[in-house]
Design an enzyme around this catalytic site. Structure first.
Site, PDB file in Angstrom:
ATOM      1  N   LYS A 164     -32.918 -40.201  33.468  1.00 10.82           N
ATOM      2  CA  LYS A 164     -31.942 -40.159  32.367  1.00 10.82           C
ATOM      3  C   LYS A 164     -31.092 -41.419  32.376  1.00 10.82           C
ATOM      4  CE  LYS A 164     -28.507 -36.948  30.391  1.00 10.82           C
ATOM      5  NZ  LYS A 164     -27.800 -35.649  30.569  1.00 10.82           N
ATOM      6  N   SER A 166     -28.314 -32.343  26.861  1.00  8.18           N
ATOM      7  CA  SER A 166     -28.395 -33.736  26.496  1.00  8.18           C
ATOM      8  C   SER A 166     -29.539 -34.490  27.180  1.00  8.18           C
ATOM      9  CB  SER A 166     -27.079 -34.426  26.854  1.00  8.18           C
ATOM     10  OG  SER A 166     -26.851 -34.356  28.254  1.00  8.18           O
ATOM     11  N   SER A 226     -27.095 -29.264  30.358  1.00  7.46           N
ATOM     12  CA  SER A 226     -27.900 -30.363  29.824  1.00  7.46           C
ATOM     13  C   SER A 226     -29.275 -30.557  30.440  1.00  7.46           C
ATOM     14  CB  SER A 226     -27.138 -31.670  29.933  1.00  7.46           C
ATOM     15  OG  SER A 226     -26.316 -31.782  28.809  1.00  7.46           O
TER      16      SER A 226
HETATM   17  N1  GLN Z   1     -24.003 -29.267  25.710  1.00  7.76           N
HETATM   18  C1  GLN Z   1     -22.923 -29.365  26.635  1.00  7.76           C
HETATM   19  C2  GLN Z   1     -21.896 -30.342  26.112  1.00  7.76           C
HETATM   20  O1  GLN Z   1     -22.096 -30.850  25.080  1.00  7.76           O
HETATM   21  C3  GLN Z   1     -23.432 -29.765  27.971  1.00  7.76           C
HETATM   22  C4  GLN Z   1     -23.601 -31.207  28.162  1.00  7.76           C
HETATM   23  C5  GLN Z   1     -24.101 -31.559  29.529  1.00  7.76           C
HETATM   24  O2  GLN Z   1     -24.474 -30.698  30.327  1.00  7.76           O
HETATM   25  N2  GLN Z   1     -24.088 -32.840  29.832  1.00  7.76           N
HETATM   26  O3  GLN Z   1     -20.899 -30.579  26.707  1.00  7.76           O
END
Ligand code: GLN
Length: 486
Positions: free
Chosen positions: A80, A155, A179
Site C-alpha cells: 500500500k 482504503s 481498511s
Molecule cells: N473507512 C474508514 C475511514 O474512512 C477506515 C479507513 C481505514 O481503515 N484506513 O476512516
C-alpha cells in the site's frame, strides 16, 4: 494465466528452493499479468519492475550457490502506498505527496526484504487511507476484479484487488477502521488486522495512530499467517510496539474448531445489513457449528456508539497528523508562492489535499477545539473505554465474535460518493476492533450474483492463533466458487 501465479506463497517458496522454477521466471509472469490486468483494475500507482527483477536474479543465484534463503524467498508482494519504501515513491494517493521518495524503509519492508520477498509495486488507496472504496484517490479509482463497475472496497483497495486478480501473491495494507478487512471482503480475499502493537508502525504514514495497524492480505489463510510471522514482533523504533517476538501463526493452521465458543453480536447484524450478506455469514457460522463449534447470540450495547466514536477519534488524530503538510518543509508546493507564509500554507493545502481529507481536517479540528473538546473528543474516548470493557467481559464467555465484515455487497462506483455519511456507515461492523485494539480477520464465506461476501471474526488481544485456526477450518470446509472477471 500461468498456474504459478495461482499458487500459495509456501508453494512458490518450495518450488524456487528446489529450483523447479526460478524467481526470475515467476516475477516476470507477475509483471506480464500486471500488464494485462492492471489497465482494467488500476490496482497499482507505481511498479518496481527493474528492482524486482534484479532482486529475483540475485535470489536465484544464491539458491544456485546453495546458500540459505528466507521464508518468503521470491514471493511477490504488493505494498500500500502509505508504507515507506526506500527510493520508491510513496504518495498516500495524494497530490500532496505525489513526488515524495522516502529515504528509509518501514520496518515491515525491512522484514519482508530480510526474508527475501520481492516488492513488485505500490498500490492505490483512498487518499491518506480515508475512505472505504478507493474512489477517493487523487490518481483515479481502483475497480473490483469481480465486477469492473463496482468498487473494490477501501482504503486498501489496490492491495486487495492486486491479490484477487493474481498480480501479486500477497500484499500489505493498513487498517485504521476496516481498511484491510473491507476490501478483503469486497474482493474475495483474506485480510487480518493484528492486535494493536503487534506489527510496527514505523514508516507507516500516520492517519490515526491509536487505531491503525499494518495488515497482511492473501488469497489463503496460510499466506496471511506466513506474512504475519514475518512482519510481527517488537520494534524499538515504534514506541507503541509490544514487547513480544514474532508470531508463529503457521503452527496454528489446524483444521479443528471443536469446543470453540462463537458469540454473534446482534448489533453487528443491524438494520442496514443486506439479506444476502446475512445469509452468507450465517451459512458460515452454521458450518462451524456443524464442525463442533458452539454459538450464541449476544447483545453488546456499547457497539451502537462505536461508529460515531471512531469517526470523532479518527478525524481528531488526522487533523493533528496532517498539520505537517504545509508545502514548505515538504509536500506539494505551488510554484508561485510569493506571498506571506500563512497564505502560502493555505494555498498549498488547498491545492494538495482532496475534498475528503479537507473535510476530516476541519471536523477533527472542530472536535478538538476549546469548548467542544469535552463534548466530542473526550466523550468519544469514554465510549471507547466502555467498548473495551464490554468486550473484555464478553470474551470471558466466548472465544470469538462472528459477524459480517461489511453490511452490504460491493456497490457501484459513485453510488456512495454523494453522501459522506453513507460511506461512513459501511464501516459499522469493522471499527469496533480498532477502537478496542483487538485482532480481527475477514475471510470469504459466500457469494451473491458473482460478488464475494466476507465473514469477520474478532478475538481477544493476541489471540490471532484462534482467528487463524477458525478461518483455516472454514476455508477448508466451504466450497466457494469465486472467479474474478479479469
Ligand atoms: N473507512 C474508514 C475511514 O474512512 C477506515 C479507513 C481505514 O481503515 N484506513 O476512516
Amino acid at each position: 494465466m500461468p498456474r504459478i501465479l495461482e499458487l500459495p506463497a509456501s508453494e512458490i517458496v518450495r518450488k524456487v528452493k528446489v529450483q523447479e522454477i526460478s524467481v526470475e521466471e515467476y516475477i516476470s509472469e507477475c509483471f506480464e499479468r500486471i500488464r494485462t490486468a492492471d489497465p482494467k483494475i488500476h490496482a497499482f500507482l507505481t511498479l518496481t519492475e527493474d528492482y524486482a527483477l534484479m532482486r529475483a536474479r540475485e535470489i536465484d543465484s544464491r539458491i544456485r550457490r546453495g546458500e540459505k534463503v528466507g521464508s518468503l524467498a521470491g514471493v511477490a508482494v504488493a505494498v500500500k502506498d502509505n508504507i515507506c519504501t526506500m527510493g520508491v515513491r510513496t504518495t498516500c494517493a495524494s497530490k500532496m505527496l505525489e513526488s515524495f521518495i522516502p529515504i528509509y524503509d518501514a520496518t515491515v519492508i525491512e522484514r519482508l526484504k530480510a526474508q527475501d520477498a520481492v516488492i513488485v509495486g505500490k498500490t492505490n488507496m483512498d487518499e491518506f487511507a480515508m475512505g472505504s472504496s478507493t474512489e477517493q484517490s487523487a490518481f483515479g479509482p481502483t475497480l473490483n476484479p469481480y465486477d469492473l463497475e463496482r468498487v473494490p472496497g477501501g482504503s486498501s483497495g489496490g492491495s486487495a484487488a492486486s491479490v484477487a486478480s493474481f498480480e501479486a501473491t500477497v500484499s500489505l495494507g493498513s487498517d485504521t477502521g476496516g481498511s484491510v478487512r473491507c476490501p478483503a471482503s469486497f474482493c474475495g480475499v483474506v485480510g487480518l488486522k493484528p492486535t494493536y502493537g503487534l506489527v510496527s508502525r514505523y514508516g507507516l504514514i500516520a492517519f490515526a495512530n491509536s487505531l491503525e495497524q499494518i495488515s497482511p492480505i492473501g488469497r489463503t489463510v496460510a499466506d496471511v499467517a506466513t506474512v504475519m510471522d514475518c512482519i510481527s514482533g517488537h520494534d524499538s523504533r515504534d514506541s507503541t510496539s509490544v514487547n513480544t517476538g514474532p508470531t508463529s501463526l503457521r503452527s496454528h493452521l489446524i483444521e479443528d474448531v471443536s469446543g470453540i465458543r462463537l458469540g454473534v453480536p446482534k448489533e453487528l447484524f443491524g438494520e442496514g445489513t443486506e439479506e444476502a450478506v446475512s445469509k452468507g455469514v450465517w451459512n458460515a457460522i452454521n458450518r462451524l457449528i456443524g464442525l463442533g463449534a458452539t454459538c450464541e447470540e449476544v447483545s453488546l450495547h456499547s457497539l451502537k456508539y462505536a461508529l460515531a466514536s471512531y469517526y470523532i477519534i479518527a478525524m481528531s488524530e488526522a487533523s493533528s497528523n496532517l498539520a505537517r503538510y504545509d508545502g514548505l518543509r515538504y509536500g506539494f508546493r505551488l510554484e508561485d508562492d510569493d506571498c506571506d507564509w500563512s497564505e502560502a500554507y493555505s494555498r498549498n493545502r488547498r491545492e494538495g489535499f482532496g475534498p475528503e481529507v479537507k473535510r476530516r481536517i476541519m471536523l477533527g479540528t472542530y472536535a478538538l477545539s476549546a469548548g467542544y473538546y469535552n463534548q466530542y473528543y473526550l466523550r468519544a474516548q469514554r465510549v471507547r473505554t466502555l467498548i473495551r470493557q464490554e468486550l473484555s467481559r464478553v470474551f470471558k464467555n466466548f472465544d470469538l465474535l462472528a459477524s459480517p465484515t461489511m453490511p452490504i455487497l460491493p456497490y457501484r462506483l459513485g453510488e456512495k460518493l454523494r453522501d459522506p455519511l453513507e460511506m461512513y456507515m459501511c464501516d459499522v461492523d469493522t471499527v469496533t476492533a480498532n477502537l478496542a485494539g483487538i485482532p480481527a480477520v475477514s475471510i470469504p464465506c459466500s457469494s451473491h450474483q458473482g460478488l464475494p461476501i466476507g465473514v469477520q471474526f474478532m478475538a481477544p488481544p493476541f489471540r490471532e492463533d484462534l482467528l487463524i485456526r477458525v478461518s483455516y477450518t472454514l476455508e477448508k470446509n466451504l466450497e466457494l466458487d469465486l472467479k474474478p472477471a479479469v
